[in-house]
Design a protein around this motif. Sequence first.
Motif, short mmCIF file in Angstrom:
data_model
loop_
_atom_site.label_atom_id
_atom_site.label_comp_id
_atom_site.label_asym_id
_atom_site.label_seq_id
_atom_site.Cartn_x
_atom_site.Cartn_y
_atom_site.Cartn_z
N PRO A 192 0.71 -1.25 0.01
CA PRO A 192 0.00 0.10 0.06
C PRO A 192 1.04 1.20 0.05
CG PRO A 192 -0.53 -1.46 1.66
CD PRO A 192 0.77 -1.86 1.28
N LEU A 193 0.70 1.92 -0.76
CA LEU A 193 1.55 3.29 -0.89
C LEU A 193 0.72 4.71 -0.94
CD1 LEU A 193 3.74 2.37 -3.94
CD2 LEU A 193 4.44 2.58 -1.63
N THR A 194 0.96 5.66 -0.54
CA THR A 194 0.46 6.98 -0.59
C THR A 194 1.55 8.00 -1.42
OG1 THR A 194 1.08 7.64 1.43
CG2 THR A 194 -1.08 6.95 1.25
N TYR A 195 0.82 8.84 -2.11
CA TYR A 195 1.69 9.77 -2.87
C TYR A 195 1.43 11.24 -2.45
CZ TYR A 195 2.23 5.39 -5.71
OH TYR A 195 2.27 4.04 -6.10
N ARG A 196 2.36 12.04 -1.96
CA ARG A 196 1.81 13.45 -1.40
C ARG A 196 2.76 14.39 -2.08
NH1 ARG A 196 -0.30 13.89 3.69
NH2 ARG A 196 -1.35 12.20 4.43
N GLY A 197 2.19 15.47 -1.97
CA GLY A 197 2.94 16.81 -2.68
C GLY A 197 3.87 17.53 -1.79
N ALA A 198 4.11 16.93 -0.52
CA ALA A 198 4.96 17.43 0.38
C ALA A 198 4.95 16.49 1.39
CB ALA A 198 4.21 18.60 1.07
N THR A 208 11.42 9.69 -2.92
CA THR A 208 10.77 10.49 -3.71
C THR A 208 11.05 10.46 -5.13
OG1 THR A 208 12.87 12.04 -3.26
CG2 THR A 208 11.15 12.30 -1.88
N ALA A 209 10.25 11.18 -5.93
CA ALA A 209 10.15 11.02 -7.44
C ALA A 209 9.79 12.24 -7.98
CB ALA A 209 9.48 9.73 -7.87
N TRP A 260 6.30 12.74 -2.74
CA TRP A 260 6.82 11.90 -1.71
C TRP A 260 5.91 10.66 -1.47
CZ3 TRP A 260 7.44 16.80 -2.09
CH2 TRP A 260 8.81 17.43 -1.54
N ALA A 261 6.76 9.37 -1.59
CA ALA A 261 5.89 8.24 -1.64
C ALA A 261 6.10 7.61 -0.15
CB ALA A 261 6.48 7.05 -2.66
N TYR A 262 5.11 7.02 0.29
CA TYR A 262 5.20 6.39 1.68
C TYR A 262 4.56 5.07 1.69
CZ TYR A 262 6.24 11.20 3.62
OH TYR A 262 6.97 12.16 3.91
N ASP A 263 5.15 4.28 2.79
CA ASP A 263 4.22 2.94 3.17
C ASP A 263 2.86 3.51 3.47
OD1 ASP A 263 3.43 0.72 4.09
OD2 ASP A 263 5.06 0.16 5.52
N GLY A 264 1.86 3.16 2.97
CA GLY A 264 0.47 3.71 3.19
C GLY A 264 0.20 3.09 4.56
N CYS A 265 0.41 1.97 5.14
CA CYS A 265 -0.10 1.56 6.23
C CYS A 265 0.22 2.59 7.42
CB CYS A 265 0.53 0.03 6.64
SG CYS A 265 -0.28 -1.17 5.67
N HIS A 266 1.13 3.39 7.20
CA HIS A 266 1.57 4.50 8.25
C HIS A 266 1.00 5.80 7.98
CE1 HIS A 266 4.63 1.80 10.46
NE2 HIS A 266 4.68 1.10 9.33
#
Length: 219
Positions: free
Chosen positions: A72-78, A90-91, A100-106
């Motif tokens: 599970p991933l989340t993608y954020r602008g900050a 980051t990409a 900014w890509a995060y482990d979405g469970c967190h």
Amino acid sequence: MAIIHRTTLKPTKLELLTSWLPSRPWYRGGAGEPRLAKAGGFRLDDPQGAVGIEFMVVTDAAGAEPVSYLVPLTYRGAPLDGAEHALVGTAEHGVLGRRWAYDGCHDPVLVAQLWALIDGRVQAQAQSITDTVDREVTRSYAGAGLAADEATAPVTDDSEGTGLTAPDGATLRVHRVLRPAPDGASLLPEGAIGHVGGVWQLPDGTRARGLFAVLHPGS
């Protein structure tokens, strides 16, 4: 509604995961670098439209037997405050810029929408098509309505996956290592009160169905 952009991402998602996966306690590979391929997944919508939410399935062919992982991933602008430990990388997105890509469970946004999916308040969306329901994703829940504050449930990563503990003691286990269910078998384990299931592609081209997450009641 999540909009799927047909553009570039540098580094790619698979490149980010190749560096990140070996650091996870549930990773099954050895000392060598993973050989990853995209194998499936789905998306959920952020009601605020700010955070991209994707449940990606990748298969690692580096070992003697291929292993499929749910990421599970989340993608954020900050950057997400307090989530440095969950940063995948980051990409540069060809349309949206730095992501900014995060482990979405967190990430509380993904967790809130995952609870809502189990509760039947939202629908899974196709991974690569805008505004299209993914009808291969299944869910169930037998209980009272799930509370919004369960989005802040404690998160525990271990060798088997990720656990989210709700205030009432219920535990949602996110399966990181995916295992195909036997043909015709129910995806809901005995004693469980909810689940999310889906399909992914195996290296030989066949499709497997199995559990993505299972909800167990509190003691």
